[in-house]
Write an enzyme that holds these catalytic residues in place. Sequence first.
Site, short mmCIF file in Angstrom:
data_model
loop_
_atom_site.label_atom_id
_atom_site.label_comp_id
_atom_site.label_asym_id
_atom_site.label_seq_id
_atom_site.Cartn_x
_atom_site.Cartn_y
_atom_site.Cartn_z
N THR A 72 65.84 -7.61 -24.47
CA THR A 72 66.20 -7.91 -25.87
C THR A 72 64.92 -7.98 -26.71
O THR A 72 64.83 -7.39 -27.78
CB THR A 72 66.96 -9.26 -25.92
OG1 THR A 72 68.19 -9.10 -25.21
CG2 THR A 72 67.22 -9.71 -27.34
N ASN A 176 75.89 0.26 -21.90
CA ASN A 176 76.17 -0.83 -20.96
C ASN A 176 77.66 -1.04 -20.70
O ASN A 176 78.03 -1.59 -19.68
CB ASN A 176 75.54 -2.13 -21.46
CG ASN A 176 75.71 -2.33 -22.94
OD1 ASN A 176 75.29 -1.51 -23.74
ND2 ASN A 176 76.35 -3.41 -23.33
N THR A 275 51.49 -17.20 -22.61
CA THR A 275 50.99 -17.16 -21.23
C THR A 275 51.91 -16.30 -20.38
O THR A 275 53.13 -16.48 -20.39
CB THR A 275 50.90 -18.59 -20.66
OG1 THR A 275 50.01 -19.32 -21.50
CG2 THR A 275 50.41 -18.60 -19.23
N CYS A 371 76.84 -10.11 -23.00
CA CYS A 371 76.44 -10.89 -24.16
C CYS A 371 77.65 -11.26 -25.01
O CYS A 371 77.69 -12.30 -25.63
CB CYS A 371 75.45 -10.11 -25.01
SG CYS A 371 74.12 -9.48 -24.03
N1 PLP Z 1 70.08 -3.23 -23.52
C1 PLP Z 1 71.13 -2.97 -22.73
C2 PLP Z 1 71.71 -1.60 -22.69
C3 PLP Z 1 71.67 -3.99 -21.94
O1 PLP Z 1 72.71 -3.74 -21.14
C4 PLP Z 1 71.09 -5.28 -22.00
C5 PLP Z 1 71.68 -6.40 -21.24
O2 PLP Z 1 72.88 -6.51 -21.12
C6 PLP Z 1 69.99 -5.47 -22.84
C7 PLP Z 1 69.51 -4.43 -23.58
C8 PLP Z 1 69.31 -6.82 -22.92
O3 PLP Z 1 68.65 -7.09 -21.73
P1 PLP Z 1 68.07 -8.56 -21.42
O4 PLP Z 1 69.20 -9.30 -20.78
O5 PLP Z 1 66.93 -8.34 -20.48
O6 PLP Z 1 67.65 -9.15 -22.70
#
Ligand code: PLP
Length: 425
Positions: A72, A176, A275, A371
């Site tokens: 993210t 996703n 860090t 999410c």
């Molecule tokens: N991008 C995609 C396509 C994802 O599937 C996800 C997580 O579901 C993310 C970004 C975000 O990843 P993170 O959980 O490491 O923030």
Amino acid sequence: MKRIYLDYAATTPVDKEVLKAMMPYFSDKFGNASSVHSFGQEAIAAIDQAREKIAKLLNCDFNEIIFTGSATEANNLAIFGITRNFQFPLLRQGFGGQAISNFQTNPKSQSLNSKLHIISTVIEHESVLEPLKELERLDHEVTYLPVNKDGFIKVSYLEKAIRNNTVLVSIIYANNEIGIIQPVKEIGKLLEKINAKRKTAGLGRIYFHTDAVQAFQFLECRPDWLKVDLMTFSGHKIYGPKGIGALFVRKLIPIGLIKPIISGGGQEFGLRSGTENVANIVGMAKAVELVFKNKEARFKKVLNLRNQLLDYIIKYNKGIGLNGSLDLSTSLRTSNRLPNNLNIRFPGLNNETLLVALDQKGVAVSAGSACSARASKASYVLTALGLTEKQAKESIRITLGKDTTAEEIKKSAGIISILYKKLKS
Ligand code: PLP
């Protein structure tokens, strides 16, 4: 009851080898990588080795890999990092504090404080869509390319959308929710040609970012092959730890053009202060190493099991629908859907009802991306394919992992079929 996990797009368990590599950095080797003494040196050496390992596998340079706290954050850094240069010309500490004028890099088209234009898609992950919305609130312009019913964007639409003030194209490599793979390499080639022409015309370069979080495990992801300038990937989707991501930032991006979104001690070449999480960085590098070692085998294994699962589900459940295109290709390079993904619509049944019932029987699947899983909204990805909200709410995502077994597939297919019949009536 032995539970069956079929939600590997949400997250994966940490691989034993990854955990083993990480362990010393929680205890014996706990130094701060910025410290001068030997504890610090041990930490920075581990980070250097991890970065070197990933860079070698991705066929890029050591200083083109920036570790972040999540994918993210890497997506945010890619989008705000490029555009902040134009919004906040006085903030010039990226890449070790060297200054650069945007006039230098983008002579005609992308002048100081002018409106910027970004091209993306309607089916990006929220960690791309939300930063883009923020840019729109700041009065910049975003074109969201639509997808067809199979889930693909049209490269010709992208080409038509390009304007003189376009600075960035951000296209998700594999989605996703539906696992659909966009023609990133084709877009990369197109942008290469367009950028050559723009250079002659005195127009600024259009940078190309891809979110490769879901693709990374299964597809060819070397930035040179894909012809991308920026690429996001994540630790916890590839059997690494949570709370670590990375952004590939091509060196040709002029020093200082990409701005940090977190400022402070200047770690990660000035692009991500804080860090360093040494254990997570070491774990991520190990996970990437294992991906490269096993990519082909993982691809074939999950593809085979995924297709078996689909066959079972189709055979025993009349009237179900598959969301997004399904390509049965077995090639790492030509497939157009991730080999581990199914997104299935069970007409007449609310996905949450099915999800809870499946969970009670020990089968974990998802109603959408992790999410948004807590909010019971219809998936914007599925409605973008043309599904109604009701149809989107009848759909579940099933994603397989490297350790999924044939027994698990058979068992979960049986449970799904029994529950669908029972709940529908
Ligand atoms: N991008 C995609 C396509 C994802 O599937 C996800 C997580 O579901 C993310 C970004 C975000 O990843 P993170 O959980 O490491 O923030």
